[in-house]
Design an enzyme around this catalytic site. Structure first.
Site, PDB file in Angstrom:
ATOM      1  N   ARG A 141       0.858  -1.200   0.000  1.00 36.48           N
ATOM      2  CA  ARG A 141       0.000   0.000   0.000  1.00 36.48           C
ATOM      3  C   ARG A 141       0.891   1.246   0.000  1.00 36.48           C
ATOM      4  O   ARG A 141       1.831   1.331   0.790  1.00 36.48           O
ATOM      5  CB  ARG A 141      -0.857  -0.023   1.261  1.00 36.48           C
ATOM      6  CG  ARG A 141      -1.933   1.008   1.312  1.00 36.48           C
ATOM      7  CD  ARG A 141      -2.696   0.913   2.631  1.00 36.48           C
ATOM      8  NE  ARG A 141      -3.589  -0.218   2.711  1.00 36.48           N
ATOM      9  CZ  ARG A 141      -4.160  -0.642   3.853  1.00 36.48           C
ATOM     10  NH1 ARG A 141      -3.894  -0.023   4.986  1.00 36.48           N
ATOM     11  NH2 ARG A 141      -4.983  -1.671   3.847  1.00 36.48           N
TER      12      ARG A 141
ATOM     13  N   ARG B 251      -1.931   6.779   9.615  1.00 30.96           N
ATOM     14  CA  ARG B 251      -1.999   6.264   8.233  1.00 30.96           C
ATOM     15  C   ARG B 251      -2.154   7.409   7.229  1.00 30.96           C
ATOM     16  O   ARG B 251      -2.131   8.579   7.596  1.00 30.96           O
ATOM     17  CB  ARG B 251      -3.200   5.323   8.116  1.00 30.96           C
ATOM     18  CG  ARG B 251      -3.229   4.187   9.138  1.00 30.96           C
ATOM     19  CD  ARG B 251      -2.244   3.116   8.756  1.00 30.96           C
ATOM     20  NE  ARG B 251      -2.361   1.925   9.587  1.00 30.96           N
ATOM     21  CZ  ARG B 251      -3.116   0.872   9.303  1.00 30.96           C
ATOM     22  NH1 ARG B 251      -3.879   0.870   8.225  1.00 30.96           N
ATOM     23  NH2 ARG B 251      -3.123  -0.193  10.081  1.00 30.96           N
TER      24      ARG B 251
ATOM     25  N   LYS C 219      -3.702   1.230  15.052  1.00 31.36           N
ATOM     26  CA  LYS C 219      -3.689   2.164  13.930  1.00 31.36           C
ATOM     27  C   LYS C 219      -4.345   3.493  14.303  1.00 31.36           C
ATOM     28  O   LYS C 219      -5.169   3.551  15.234  1.00 31.36           O
ATOM     29  CB  LYS C 219      -4.401   1.542  12.731  1.00 31.36           C
ATOM     30  CG  LYS C 219      -5.824   1.117  13.025  1.00 31.36           C
ATOM     31  CD  LYS C 219      -6.574   0.565  11.827  1.00 31.36           C
ATOM     32  CE  LYS C 219      -6.075  -0.746  11.328  1.00 31.36           C
ATOM     33  NZ  LYS C 219      -6.992  -1.388  10.349  1.00 31.36           N
TER      34      LYS C 219
ATOM     35  N   LYS D  59      -5.980   7.187  12.322  1.00 28.21           N
ATOM     36  CA  LYS D  59      -6.354   7.741  11.019  1.00 28.21           C
ATOM     37  C   LYS D  59      -6.819   9.189  11.137  1.00 28.21           C
ATOM     38  O   LYS D  59      -7.590   9.510  12.042  1.00 28.21           O
ATOM     39  CB  LYS D  59      -7.458   6.889  10.409  1.00 28.21           C
ATOM     40  CG  LYS D  59      -6.987   5.460  10.173  1.00 28.21           C
ATOM     41  CD  LYS D  59      -8.055   4.579   9.621  1.00 28.21           C
ATOM     42  CE  LYS D  59      -7.461   3.218   9.263  1.00 28.21           C
ATOM     43  NZ  LYS D  59      -8.464   2.333   8.666  1.00 28.21           N
TER      44      LYS D  59
ATOM     45  N   CYS E 145     -15.242  -3.394  -0.071  1.00 27.27           N
ATOM     46  CA  CYS E 145     -13.852  -3.637   0.324  1.00 27.27           C
ATOM     47  C   CYS E 145     -13.287  -4.770  -0.532  1.00 27.27           C
ATOM     48  O   CYS E 145     -14.016  -5.409  -1.279  1.00 27.27           O
ATOM     49  CB  CYS E 145     -13.775  -3.987   1.800  1.00 27.27           C
ATOM     50  SG  CYS E 145     -14.331  -5.670   2.117  1.00 27.27           S
TER      51      CYS E 145
ATOM     52  N   CYS F  69      -7.759 -10.888   1.109  1.00 29.86           N
ATOM     53  CA  CYS F  69      -7.821 -10.445   2.504  1.00 29.86           C
ATOM     54  C   CYS F  69      -7.914 -11.642   3.445  1.00 29.86           C
ATOM     55  O   CYS F  69      -8.851 -12.442   3.355  1.00 29.86           O
ATOM     56  CB  CYS F  69      -9.020  -9.523   2.720  1.00 29.86           C
ATOM     57  SG  CYS F  69      -9.108  -9.028   4.456  1.00 29.86           S
TER      58      CYS F  69
ATOM     59  N   CYS G 137     -16.251  -8.535   6.095  1.00 31.23           N
ATOM     60  CA  CYS G 137     -16.200  -8.852   7.530  1.00 31.23           C
ATOM     61  C   CYS G 137     -16.537  -7.565   8.282  1.00 31.23           C
ATOM     62  O   CYS G 137     -16.655  -6.493   7.682  1.00 31.23           O
ATOM     63  CB  CYS G 137     -14.816  -9.398   7.909  1.00 31.23           C
ATOM     64  SG  CYS G 137     -13.604  -8.119   8.271  1.00 31.23           S
TER      65      CYS G 137
ATOM     66  N   CYS H 284     -13.888  -1.834   6.378  1.00 31.35           N
ATOM     67  CA  CYS H 284     -12.947  -1.114   5.506  1.00 31.35           C
ATOM     68  C   CYS H 284     -13.625  -0.219   4.470  1.00 31.35           C
ATOM     69  O   CYS H 284     -13.012   0.719   3.980  1.00 31.35           O
ATOM     70  CB  CYS H 284     -12.013  -2.096   4.820  1.00 31.35           C
ATOM     71  SG  CYS H 284     -10.977  -2.998   5.989  1.00 31.35           S
TER      72      CYS H 284
END
Ligand code: SRM
Ligand code: SF4
Length: 564
Positions: free
Chosen positions: A74, A143, A207, A209, A428, A434, A473, A477
């Site tokens: 990414r 991120r 994480k 954001k 996603c 994934c 899931c 995302c």
């Protein structure tokens, strides 16, 4: 220190010598297509995920072969801003080293899938040669910083883009590990001498954001971010930002102490306080976030547990900045704007729909080749959007026709896919790459939309924009909990249906139906569409209608999402 048991990833980070681990050694081990398990946690900080092809996982197991390992990479692209030269570099890498596609993400970045270990280092080096990097694209750090790409707000969004780039830079890890491992940079004598001034040796608990929004378009979904900066414009200039904290989407099915949450607005700050306040938000989370349980480690839980007032006071104390009362603003939609738009200096911009963000060549629709032709012949910019789309930017009036002709020639102009439901959709990645997917998403949503579109057409709702987002899931995302129709994978072919979110991303949806298959989804939605067609008020959005008509419960805060 107390004897609290920290999560395993904390031990890996602590022992990693600022994110080095044994990644470099693992890359040259010819006996496996994988890297060592602890290194798979560390490589994320370098923008790299180890994956395996889930379509053939059980067959490989049956044949006693190791999984078909490959890597997802990414890039970090603050505000999604790319020159056409950078795009052409990315395109070449996709073609030579990855699976011949570029995947535009829900955070204005790009991903490659299917890169083999033996090509990994070269691929990362070539991304850097294309004057981009993958530092901190994943991992327990800040991120990719999002910034609105919408051209009609151009004079302000140029200013905000500058703030986004500066914030991204300010919150970057300072370790030289990335340069050493991937770019053959000079080795530091001792990683002990290296200092991570903002993050410390074990980085964040989870994480983090950040995104800027420029009202009225909420294309970045500002309330789903750990740190959301709502631009307040006065006299055509950025006067400052309302600061929102504690948004996040991820939850786990069946665990009611996990939930999506929308951010709380702490107050207003002036632009010169931005980096200090952002840093204080980050360090407060660094020091108070839960390092024992990764499912409870995001900033949203720190704020939920300690309270917004405590958090505001802590940020004020650390930054030395006092929040003023929040300024007024209003948001109208969390999707993108499509087609040609002109900016304040007369340039044209084409908002191009990219279904599920996948840029490849499929049949007549040759997106990868078409964008290559545009980038190769026209000196424009490409802006990636937070909804997996792309804006062909800075086009002169003289070049508009030529670009239109290329869009038609390669079968990629929006009218090919024009239903408003589809234009307001996101899915996603999910299968086959994934590792966390429970159900299909990117590969399935387009077909489901065909079917839902047929019902909408029949009911005279074919021109009604409704937001629909699918994830494989509950990690969220594609931010499904702020879509009017959110479909969250639970098992093969099964989804939890969330309904009633706000069209502008200002309200979460409520779980409406659990474990639904395609028939169940259609059976649930069709009567609701019919009621909407019959009883909606002028301009009323689908999500608002469902709440007003009491078809769906209103979720006032994330912690109540599982009630009822
Ligand atoms: Fe995500 C994990 C893909 C945006 C919440 N996400 C993953 C991983 C890396 C799976 C993994 O950990 O093994 C997925 C890789 C799939 C693949 O094969 O490529 C993945 N996330 C994506 C992307 C590519 C989805 C897309 O279709 O565009 C997005 C990349 C964005 C980027 O450029 O950085 C992506 N992920 C998001 C968002 C949306 C956003 O950031 O605005 C969210 C919800 C917001 C949030 O963070 O709360 C999101 N991803 C997660 C989570 C849940 C985190 C949580 O707090 O519970 C995970 C799982 C985890 O972290 O453990 C996850
Ligand atoms: Fe994978 Fe789940 Fe994210 Fe979809 S939502 S990409 S299935 S982690």
């Amino acid at each position: 220190m107390s004897d609290v048991k920290l999560s395993e990833v904390e031990d890996i980070k602590a022992a990693s010598r600022h994110l080095r681990g044994t990644i470099a050694e693992g890359l040259v081990d010819p006996l496996t297509g994988a890297i060592a398990a602890p290194d798979t946690q560390l490589s994320k900080f370098h923008g790299i995920y180890q994956q395996d092809d889930r379509d053939i996982r059980s067959e490989r197991k049956r044949q006693k072969l190791e999984p078909a390992y490959s890597f997802m990479i990414r890039a970090r692209i603050p505000g999604g801003l790319l020159t056409t030269a950078q795009w052409l570099g990315l395109d070449r890498i996709a073609t030579e080293h990855a699976n011949q596609t570029i995947r535009l993400t829900t955070r204005q970045a790009i991903q490659y899938h299917g890169v083999l270990k033996r090509k990994l280092k070269q691929t990362v080096a070539e991304i850097n040669q294309a004057t981009l990097d993958t530092i901190a694209a994943c991992g327990d750090v800040n991120r990719n910083v999002m910034s609105p790409p919408l051209p009609s707000l151009s004079s302000v969004h140029r200013e905000v883009q500058h703030y986004a780039e500066a914030l991204s830079e300010h919150l970057m890890p300072k370790s030289r590990a990335y340069h050493e491992i991937w770019l053959d940079g000079e080795k530091v004598e001792s990683s002990k001498a290296e200092v991570e001034p903002i993050y410390g040796d074990t980085y964040l608990p989870r994480k983090f954001k950040a995104a800027f929004v420029i009202p009225p378009q909420n294309d970045v979904d500002v309330f789903t971010q750990d740190l959301g900066l709502i631009t307040i414009v006065k006299d055509g200039k950025v006067a400052g930002f309302n600061v929102s904290v504690g948004g996040g989407m991820g939850m786990t099915h069946g665990e009611t102490d996990t939930f999506p949450r929308l951010g709380d607005v702490l107050g207003f700050i002036r632009p010169e306080s931005l980096n200090a306040v952002a840093e204080a938000v980050v360090t407060t989370q660094r020091d108070f976030g839960d390092r024992t349980n990764r499912k409870h480690a995001r900033l949203k839980y720190t704020i939920e547990d300690r309270g917004v007032d405590w958090f505001r006071a802590e940020v004020e104390r650390r930054s030395g900045v006092e929040f003023a009362a929040a300024e007024k603003y209003s948001l109208v939609a969390n999707g993108d704007v499509y087609g040609w738009q002109q900016d304040d200096v007369g340039s044209w911009h084409y908002g191009l729909f990219v279904e599920s963000g996948r840029v490849g060549d499929v049949g007549e629709r040759r997106l990868l080749t078409g964008l290559r032709a545009i980038a190769g012949r026209h000196d424009t910019e490409f802006r990636l959007t937070p909804n997996q789309n792309l804006i062909i930017s800075k086009v002169s009036a003289a070049n508009k026709d030529a670009i239109n002709a290329l869009l038609v020639q390669y079968g990629i102009e929006n009218s090919v896919h024009a239903s408003p439901l589809r234009l307001n959709s996101m899915a996603c990645v999910a299968f086959p790459t994934c590792g966390l997917a429970m159900a299909e998403s990117e590969r399935y949503l387009p077909t489901l939309i065909d079917k839902l579109d047929a019902s909408l057409q029949q009911l005279g709702l074919g021109k009604e924009p409704i937001t629909i987002r699918m994830t494989g899931c509950p990690n969220g995302c594609a931010r499904p909990y702020v879509a009017e129709i959110g479909l969250v994978g639970k098992g093969p072919g099964r989804y939890t249906v969330f309904l009633g979110a706000g069209f502008a991303g200002e309200r979460l949806g409520a779980p409406y139906l659990d474990n639904a298959n395609e028939e169940g989804i259609q059976d649930a939605l069709t009567p609701l569409f019919a009621n909407y067609a019959a009883d909606r008020t002028d301009g009323e959005r689908f999500g608002d209608f469902l709440i007003r008509s009491r078809a769906v419960r209103e979720v006032s805060a994330g912690r109540h999402i599982h009630d009822g």
